[in-house]
Design a protein around this motif. Structure first.
Motif, PDB file in Angstrom:
ATOM      1  N   LYS A  66       0.812  -1.223   0.000  1.00 39.32           N
ATOM      2  CA  LYS A  66       0.000   0.000   0.000  1.00 39.32           C
ATOM      3  C   LYS A  66       0.843   1.269   0.000  1.00 39.32           C
ATOM      4  O   LYS A  66       0.442   2.281  -0.564  1.00 39.32           O
ATOM      5  N   ALA A  67       1.994   1.231   0.645  1.00 36.73           N
ATOM      6  CA  ALA A  67       2.812   2.440   0.771  1.00 36.73           C
ATOM      7  C   ALA A  67       3.214   3.029  -0.586  1.00 36.73           C
ATOM      8  O   ALA A  67       3.082   4.235  -0.784  1.00 36.73           O
ATOM      9  N   PRO A  68       3.692   2.222  -1.553  1.00 38.11           N
ATOM     10  CA  PRO A  68       4.027   2.812  -2.858  1.00 38.11           C
ATOM     11  C   PRO A  68       2.813   3.434  -3.547  1.00 38.11           C
ATOM     12  O   PRO A  68       2.925   4.493  -4.179  1.00 38.11           O
ATOM     13  N   ARG A  69       1.652   2.799  -3.416  1.00 38.41           N
ATOM     14  CA  ARG A  69       0.427   3.369  -4.017  1.00 38.41           C
ATOM     15  C   ARG A  69       0.070   4.688  -3.342  1.00 38.41           C
ATOM     16  O   ARG A  69      -0.356   5.639  -4.006  1.00 38.41           O
ATOM     17  N   ALA A  70       0.232   4.759  -2.027  1.00 38.95           N
ATOM     18  CA  ALA A  70      -0.057   5.998  -1.305  1.00 38.95           C
ATOM     19  C   ALA A  70       0.889   7.108  -1.740  1.00 38.95           C
ATOM     20  O   ALA A  70       0.470   8.252  -1.934  1.00 38.95           O
ATOM     21  N   ALA A  71       2.160   6.775  -1.932  1.00 39.86           N
ATOM     22  CA  ALA A  71       3.144   7.770  -2.374  1.00 39.86           C
ATOM     23  C   ALA A  71       2.788   8.304  -3.764  1.00 39.86           C
ATOM     24  O   ALA A  71       2.881   9.504  -4.016  1.00 39.86           O
ATOM     25  N   GLU A  72       2.358   7.408  -4.645  1.00 44.54           N
ATOM     26  CA  GLU A  72       1.954   7.839  -5.988  1.00 44.54           C
ATOM     27  C   GLU A  72       0.739   8.755  -5.922  1.00 44.54           C
ATOM     28  O   GLU A  72       0.672   9.763  -6.639  1.00 44.54           O
ATOM     29  N   LYS A  73      -0.186   8.432  -5.040  1.00 48.05           N
ATOM     30  CA  LYS A  73      -1.389   9.262  -4.866  1.00 48.05           C
ATOM     31  C   LYS A  73      -0.992  10.651  -4.353  1.00 48.05           C
ATOM     32  O   LYS A  73      -1.478  11.669  -4.853  1.00 48.05           O
ATOM     33  N   LEU A  74      -0.098  10.690  -3.372  1.00 48.09           N
ATOM     34  CA  LEU A  74       0.363  11.968  -2.832  1.00 48.09           C
ATOM     35  C   LEU A  74       1.105  12.784  -3.884  1.00 48.09           C
ATOM     36  O   LEU A  74       0.929  13.995  -3.972  1.00 48.09           O
ATOM     37  N   GLU A  75       1.904  12.108  -4.693  1.00 49.03           N
ATOM     38  CA  GLU A  75       2.661  12.817  -5.733  1.00 49.03           C
ATOM     39  C   GLU A  75       1.738  13.437  -6.774  1.00 49.03           C
ATOM     40  O   GLU A  75       2.054  14.485  -7.345  1.00 49.03           O
ATOM     41  N   GLU A  76       0.590  12.828  -6.994  1.00 48.60           N
ATOM     42  CA  GLU A  76      -0.388  13.423  -7.913  1.00 48.60           C
ATOM     43  C   GLU A  76      -0.879  14.768  -7.383  1.00 48.60           C
ATOM     44  O   GLU A  76      -1.169  15.668  -8.154  1.00 48.60           O
ATOM     45  N   PHE A  77      -0.948  14.896  -6.064  1.00 49.38           N
ATOM     46  CA  PHE A  77      -1.398  16.153  -5.451  1.00 49.38           C
ATOM     47  C   PHE A  77      -0.295  17.204  -5.446  1.00 49.38           C
ATOM     48  O   PHE A  77      -0.561  18.385  -5.620  1.00 49.38           O
ATOM     49  N   ASP A  78       0.949  16.780  -5.216  1.00 48.78           N
ATOM     50  CA  ASP A  78       2.058  17.731  -5.114  1.00 48.78           C
ATOM     51  C   ASP A  78       3.367  17.030  -5.478  1.00 48.78           C
ATOM     52  O   ASP A  78       3.913  16.266  -4.688  1.00 48.78           O
ATOM     53  N   GLN A  79       3.873  17.330  -6.674  1.00 46.47           N
ATOM     54  CA  GLN A  79       5.097  16.681  -7.155  1.00 46.47           C
ATOM     55  C   GLN A  79       6.362  17.303  -6.579  1.00 46.47           C
ATOM     56  O   GLN A  79       7.438  16.736  -6.705  1.00 46.47           O
ATOM     57  N   SER A  80       6.254  18.461  -5.951  1.00 47.13           N
ATOM     58  CA  SER A  80       7.446  19.140  -5.450  1.00 47.13           C
ATOM     59  C   SER A  80       7.909  18.598  -4.097  1.00 47.13           C
ATOM     60  O   SER A  80       9.016  18.884  -3.662  1.00 47.13           O
ATOM     61  N   ARG A  81       7.088  17.810  -3.445  1.00 44.20           N
ATOM     62  CA  ARG A  81       7.437  17.262  -2.127  1.00 44.20           C
ATOM     63  C   ARG A  81       8.254  15.990  -2.248  1.00 44.20           C
ATOM     64  O   ARG A  81       8.268  15.342  -3.285  1.00 44.20           O
ATOM     65  N   GLU A  82       8.884  15.617  -1.121  1.00 39.80           N
ATOM     66  CA  GLU A  82       9.625  14.360  -1.063  1.00 39.80           C
ATOM     67  C   GLU A  82       8.804  13.343  -0.267  1.00 39.80           C
ATOM     68  O   GLU A  82       8.392  13.602   0.861  1.00 39.80           O
ATOM     69  N   TYR A  83       8.575  12.203  -0.880  1.00 41.76           N
ATOM     70  CA  TYR A  83       7.860  11.092  -0.249  1.00 41.76           C
ATOM     71  C   TYR A  83       8.821   9.909  -0.172  1.00 41.76           C
ATOM     72  O   TYR A  83       9.442   9.553  -1.173  1.00 41.76           O
ATOM     73  N   VAL A  84       8.949   9.332   1.013  1.00 42.44           N
ATOM     74  CA  VAL A  84       9.880   8.223   1.202  1.00 42.44           C
ATOM     75  C   VAL A  84       9.082   6.991   1.606  1.00 42.44           C
ATOM     76  O   VAL A  84       8.448   6.967   2.654  1.00 42.44           O
ATOM     77  N   VAL A  85       9.099   5.980   0.742  1.00 36.86           N
ATOM     78  CA  VAL A  85       8.415   4.721   1.012  1.00 36.86           C
ATOM     79  C   VAL A  85       9.356   3.856   1.830  1.00 36.86           C
ATOM     80  O   VAL A  85      10.464   3.544   1.397  1.00 36.86           O
ATOM     81  N   LEU A  86       8.907   3.483   3.031  1.00 36.80           N
ATOM     82  CA  LEU A  86       9.710   2.632   3.910  1.00 36.80           C
ATOM     83  C   LEU A  86       9.415   1.181   3.560  1.00 36.80           C
ATOM     84  O   LEU A  86       8.407   0.612   3.996  1.00 36.80           O
ATOM     85  N   MET A  87      10.292   0.597   2.771  1.00 37.26           N
ATOM     86  CA  MET A  87      10.105  -0.748   2.238  1.00 37.26           C
ATOM     87  C   MET A  87      10.182  -1.802   3.342  1.00 37.26           C
ATOM     88  O   MET A  87      11.027  -1.725   4.210  1.00 37.26           O
ATOM     89  N   GLY A  88       9.290  -2.768   3.250  1.00 41.64           N
ATOM     90  CA  GLY A  88       9.230  -3.836   4.240  1.00 41.64           C
ATOM     91  C   GLY A  88       8.135  -3.602   5.260  1.00 41.64           C
ATOM     92  O   GLY A  88       7.627  -4.541   5.857  1.00 41.64           O
ATOM     93  N   GLY A  89       7.792  -2.342   5.476  1.00 45.21           N
ATOM     94  CA  GLY A  89       6.672  -1.988   6.327  1.00 45.21           C
ATOM     95  C   GLY A  89       6.801  -2.432   7.778  1.00 45.21           C
ATOM     96  O   GLY A  89       7.879  -2.703   8.284  1.00 45.21           O
ATOM     97  N   THR A  90       5.652  -2.493   8.424  1.00 42.58           N
ATOM     98  CA  THR A  90       5.584  -2.809   9.844  1.00 42.58           C
ATOM     99  C   THR A  90       6.118  -4.204  10.142  1.00 42.58           C
ATOM    100  O   THR A  90       6.782  -4.415  11.155  1.00 42.58           O
ATOM    101  N   ARG A  91       5.848  -5.159   9.258  1.00 43.39           N
ATOM    102  CA  ARG A  91       6.349  -6.527   9.490  1.00 43.39           C
ATOM    103  C   ARG A  91       7.873  -6.545   9.574  1.00 43.39           C
ATOM    104  O   ARG A  91       8.455  -7.152  10.482  1.00 43.39           O
ATOM    105  N   ALA A  92       8.543  -5.884   8.654  1.00 46.94           N
ATOM    106  CA  ALA A  92      10.014  -5.835   8.671  1.00 46.94           C
ATOM    107  C   ALA A  92      10.515  -5.068   9.883  1.00 46.94           C
ATOM    108  O   ALA A  92      11.550  -5.408  10.457  1.00 46.94           O
ATOM    109  N   ALA A  93       9.791  -4.023  10.286  1.00 47.59           N
ATOM    110  CA  ALA A  93      10.177  -3.251  11.467  1.00 47.59           C
ATOM    111  C   ALA A  93      10.138  -4.121  12.717  1.00 47.59           C
ATOM    112  O   ALA A  93      11.050  -4.059  13.558  1.00 47.59           O
TER     113      ALA A  93
END
Length: 101
Positions: A66-93
Motif C-alpha cells: 500500500k505504501a508505494p500506491r499511497a506515495a503515488e497518490k500523494l505525488e499526484e497532489f504535489d510533485q514538489s514534495r519528497e515522499y519516502v516509502v519505507l520498504m518492508g513496512g511494519t512486518r520488517a520493522a
C-alpha cells in the motif's frame, strides 16, 4: 519525488512525519512508534497542507504494497514534495526490533 528506503536501515530523523497507510484496525494491532494513521483511502490534498512543504513524508504499511500506491497518490497532489516509502513496512520493522506500539 518518490524515494524508497529499506525500513531496517533507516535512521529516523527527529520530528519525522511518518504515515502508516493501513486501515485503523491493522494500525491498532501494532504500528511503528511515532507513526500516524493516515489510511490510504483518506489521503487527500487537504491532508498535505497539514505538513510543512519542506518536510519529507515517510510512508509505510504492513508489508510494502500500500505504501508505494499511497506515495503515488500523494505525488499526484504535489510533485514538489519528497515522499519516502519505507520498504518492508511494519512486518520488517518488527523483525528488525524497531519500536512498535
Amino acid at each position: 519525488m518518490i524515494r524508497k528506503q529499506e525500513i531496517t536501515t533507516f535512521e529516523f530523523p527527529e520530528n519525522a512525519v511518518i504515515w502508516d497507510v493501513r486501515d485503523p484496525s491493522a494500525y491498532a494491532e501494532g504500528h511503528l512508534k511515532g507513526a500516524i494513521n493516515q489510511p490510504i483511502n483518506d489521503i487527500s490534498q487537504a491532508l498535505l497542507t497539514q505538513v510543512d512543504a519542506g518536510q519529507p513524508i515517510y510512508i509505510l504499511c504492513g508489508g510494502g504494497s500500500k505504501a508505494p500506491r499511497a506515495a503515488e497518490k500523494l505525488e499526484e497532489f504535489d510533485q514538489s514534495r519528497e515522499y519516502v516509502v519505507l520498504m518492508g513496512g511494519t512486518r520488517a520493522a518488527k523483525v528488525a526490533g524497531l519500536p512498535i506500539e
